[in-house]
Design a protein around this motif. Sequence first.
Motif, PDB file in Angstrom:
ATOM      1  N   SER A 138       0.824  -1.201   0.000  1.00  0.00           N
ATOM      2  CA  SER A 138       0.000   0.000   0.000  1.00  0.00           C
ATOM      3  C   SER A 138       0.862   1.257   0.000  1.00  0.00           C
ATOM      4  CB  SER A 138      -0.915   0.008   1.220  1.00  0.00           C
ATOM      5  OG  SER A 138      -1.731   1.157   1.217  1.00  0.00           O
ATOM      6  N   LEU A 139       0.545   2.165  -0.905  1.00  0.00           N
ATOM      7  CA  LEU A 139       1.130   3.493  -0.905  1.00  0.00           C
ATOM      8  C   LEU A 139       0.076   4.414  -0.297  1.00  0.00           C
ATOM      9  CD1 LEU A 139       2.994   5.257  -3.844  1.00  0.00           C
ATOM     10  CD2 LEU A 139       1.373   6.474  -2.400  1.00  0.00           C
ATOM     11  N   ILE A 140       0.417   5.063   0.808  1.00  0.00           N
ATOM     12  CA  ILE A 140      -0.533   5.885   1.550  1.00  0.00           C
ATOM     13  C   ILE A 140      -0.137   7.347   1.413  1.00  0.00           C
ATOM     14  CG2 ILE A 140      -1.581   6.302   3.817  1.00  0.00           C
ATOM     15  CD1 ILE A 140      -0.518   3.465   4.597  1.00  0.00           C
ATOM     16  N   THR A 141      -1.101   8.215   1.136  1.00  0.00           N
ATOM     17  CA  THR A 141      -0.817   9.639   1.018  1.00  0.00           C
ATOM     18  C   THR A 141      -1.427  10.421   2.180  1.00  0.00           C
ATOM     19  OG1 THR A 141      -2.778   9.929  -0.377  1.00  0.00           O
ATOM     20  CG2 THR A 141      -0.656   9.613  -1.492  1.00  0.00           C
ATOM     21  N   ASP A 142      -0.843  11.621   2.427  1.00  0.00           N
ATOM     22  CA  ASP A 142      -1.427  12.521   3.414  1.00  0.00           C
ATOM     23  C   ASP A 142      -2.351  13.502   2.704  1.00  0.00           C
ATOM     24  OD1 ASP A 142       0.194  14.413   2.201  1.00  0.00           O
ATOM     25  OD2 ASP A 142       1.553  14.655   3.896  1.00  0.00           O
ATOM     26  N   THR A 143      -2.710  14.601   3.343  1.00  0.00           N
ATOM     27  CA  THR A 143      -3.679  15.522   2.758  1.00  0.00           C
ATOM     28  C   THR A 143      -3.156  16.242   1.519  1.00  0.00           C
ATOM     29  OG1 THR A 143      -2.961  17.218   4.338  1.00  0.00           O
ATOM     30  CG2 THR A 143      -4.884  15.908   4.932  1.00  0.00           C
ATOM     31  N   THR A 144      -1.835  16.264   1.333  1.00  0.00           N
ATOM     32  CA  THR A 144      -1.266  16.810   0.100  1.00  0.00           C
ATOM     33  C   THR A 144      -1.202  15.721  -0.965  1.00  0.00           C
ATOM     34  OG1 THR A 144       0.034  18.468   1.272  1.00  0.00           O
ATOM     35  CG2 THR A 144       0.755  17.896  -0.948  1.00  0.00           C
ATOM     36  N   GLY A 145      -0.552  14.628  -0.688  1.00  0.00           N
ATOM     37  CA  GLY A 145      -0.539  13.460  -1.556  1.00  0.00           C
ATOM     38  C   GLY A 145      -0.150  13.750  -2.993  1.00  0.00           C
ATOM     39  N   ASP A 146       0.900  14.532  -3.184  1.00  0.00           N
ATOM     40  CA  ASP A 146       1.278  14.944  -4.534  1.00  0.00           C
ATOM     41  C   ASP A 146       2.136  13.868  -5.207  1.00  0.00           C
ATOM     42  OD1 ASP A 146       1.881  16.262  -6.872  1.00  0.00           O
ATOM     43  OD2 ASP A 146       2.362  18.167  -5.889  1.00  0.00           O
ATOM     44  N   LEU A 147       1.545  13.177  -6.175  1.00  0.00           N
ATOM     45  CA  LEU A 147       2.229  12.129  -6.928  1.00  0.00           C
ATOM     46  C   LEU A 147       2.476  12.551  -8.373  1.00  0.00           C
ATOM     47  CD1 LEU A 147       0.102   9.055  -5.710  1.00  0.00           C
ATOM     48  CD2 LEU A 147       2.154  10.014  -4.664  1.00  0.00           C
ATOM     49  N   SER A 148       2.532  13.845  -8.609  1.00  0.00           N
ATOM     50  CA  SER A 148       2.700  14.358  -9.962  1.00  0.00           C
ATOM     51  C   SER A 148       3.931  13.767 -10.630  1.00  0.00           C
ATOM     52  CB  SER A 148       2.809  15.885  -9.941  1.00  0.00           C
ATOM     53  OG  SER A 148       1.641  16.480  -9.452  1.00  0.00           O
ATOM     54  N   ALA A 149       3.727  13.175 -11.807  1.00  0.00           N
ATOM     55  CA  ALA A 149       4.816  12.622 -12.624  1.00  0.00           C
ATOM     56  C   ALA A 149       5.673  11.612 -11.870  1.00  0.00           C
ATOM     57  CB  ALA A 149       5.688  13.746 -13.182  1.00  0.00           C
ATOM     58  N   ALA A 150       5.092  10.950 -10.872  1.00  0.00           N
ATOM     59  CA  ALA A 150       5.880  10.025 -10.042  1.00  0.00           C
ATOM     60  C   ALA A 150       6.520   8.916 -10.864  1.00  0.00           C
ATOM     61  CB  ALA A 150       4.993   9.420  -8.956  1.00  0.00           C
ATOM     62  N   PHE A 151       5.830   8.446 -11.904  1.00  0.00           N
ATOM     63  CA  PHE A 151       6.373   7.361 -12.743  1.00  0.00           C
ATOM     64  C   PHE A 151       6.415   7.757 -14.213  1.00  0.00           C
ATOM     65  CE2 PHE A 151       4.042   5.560  -9.115  1.00  0.00           C
ATOM     66  CZ  PHE A 151       5.088   4.943  -8.452  1.00  0.00           C
ATOM     67  N   ARG A 152       6.333   9.026 -14.486  1.00  0.00           N
ATOM     68  CA  ARG A 152       6.320   9.486 -15.872  1.00  0.00           C
ATOM     69  C   ARG A 152       7.579   9.016 -16.611  1.00  0.00           C
ATOM     70  NH1 ARG A 152       5.608  15.794 -16.602  1.00  0.00           N
ATOM     71  NH2 ARG A 152       7.659  15.779 -15.612  1.00  0.00           N
ATOM     72  N   GLY A 153       7.368   8.467 -17.785  1.00  0.00           N
ATOM     73  CA  GLY A 153       8.489   8.041 -18.611  1.00  0.00           C
ATOM     74  C   GLY A 153       9.151   6.755 -18.169  1.00  0.00           C
ATOM     75  N   CYS A 154       8.508   5.996 -17.278  1.00  0.00           N
ATOM     76  CA  CYS A 154       9.076   4.702 -16.856  1.00  0.00           C
ATOM     77  C   CYS A 154       8.698   3.638 -17.887  1.00  0.00           C
ATOM     78  CB  CYS A 154       8.563   4.329 -15.465  1.00  0.00           C
ATOM     79  SG  CYS A 154       9.223   5.350 -14.145  1.00  0.00           S
ATOM     80  N   THR A 155       9.422   3.634 -18.975  1.00  0.00           N
ATOM     81  CA  THR A 155       9.086   2.770 -20.101  1.00  0.00           C
ATOM     82  C   THR A 155       9.407   1.301 -19.852  1.00  0.00           C
ATOM     83  OG1 THR A 155      11.220   3.381 -21.077  1.00  0.00           O
ATOM     84  CG2 THR A 155       9.287   4.598 -21.819  1.00  0.00           C
ATOM     85  N   GLY A 156      10.142   0.994 -18.776  1.00  0.00           N
ATOM     86  CA  GLY A 156      10.426  -0.395 -18.440  1.00  0.00           C
ATOM     87  C   GLY A 156       9.288  -1.079 -17.707  1.00  0.00           C
TER      88      GLY A 156
END
Length: 325
Positions: A138-156
């Motif tokens: 489980s990936l848990i976020t707080d009230t901000t929870g900013d995952l912007s572009a967290a995996f962008r471009g992960c072509t593998g």
Amino acid sequence: MFGGLGLPIPYLSNLPGASRPGGGGGASSYEFQFEVAGSTPVQIKANAVGAGNFRIKWPNGTTDTYSGNNASIAAPDATAGIVSINDEKLDTTYVDEFAVVGGKTAVTKVISWGTNSWNKLVVGFENCTNLIDISTTSLITDTTGDLSAAFRGCTGLTEAVCKNWNLSAGAVILEMFGGCTNLTKLDFTGVNMKISSSSKECFEFVGSATTDGCEFLFSGLDLSTWSYTGSQNFSWFKSTKIKPTSTFKNWIFNPSNGPNGFNTLFNLASITGTNSTLDISGWSSYSGNSMTQWFQDFNSTSNFGDTGLKINVTDLSTINVQTMY
């Protein structure tokens, strides 16, 4: 501070890990772990949630202690193995903001997301092209929870199972999986996401480099706590290639605060196979004010010709919809 038999309650409440209420064990005494192949030393950003110390254990066996915000921490060498952050037994704070800032090609796997909530994983693993596994923990976020572009471009990446994630406190998913062109399976079944800020194009181009498309398993996606009041073209599935076994049915929406401007949802997307059905049935609680260009140019860029495409919108609520052009 440690002289008594127990710890004061305020201290306990801030201590991550097994000694912290709600904390837990895991595969080891470390909360957040990822693997490197050893091709080059990795460099990371690691910011702490508050005052105190946190530890990083490197693959070569050394352990370093840090505090505060750290824009770039370099591994001592290129040894292959697991990088472990946040010692749940010894640390007095924990990292809640992380990104790989150098040696990106060395990163291959996320082992565990830990039990602490994440504040920011902005560009966390962006362009880590050899990343093949992001864990099923489980990936848990707080009230901000900013995952912007967290995996962008992960072509593998070929599979991402996110159904155990808890994004109910807050979620910003702007371009989160954008450009993950080789994904063949993306599972968000039943995930609770409180969209709290601009979150456009989060799955753009997913599966576009595959033969049969990506299997999007998005049934029961829970958006009932949606709090973002802005209007924009979200384009969540823009330019994706969709496998016919995909499902987007039975999404749950906030009846009092719909996703305004939920536009160009499947713009330029395509679905493979013959006589295939795009299933977005059961959106009976959809409360947004727009369906503008949801299916604009759907299948127009594919090489499948006339596939007998069907789009299932059974039980779609249009009670608040003002534009459908």
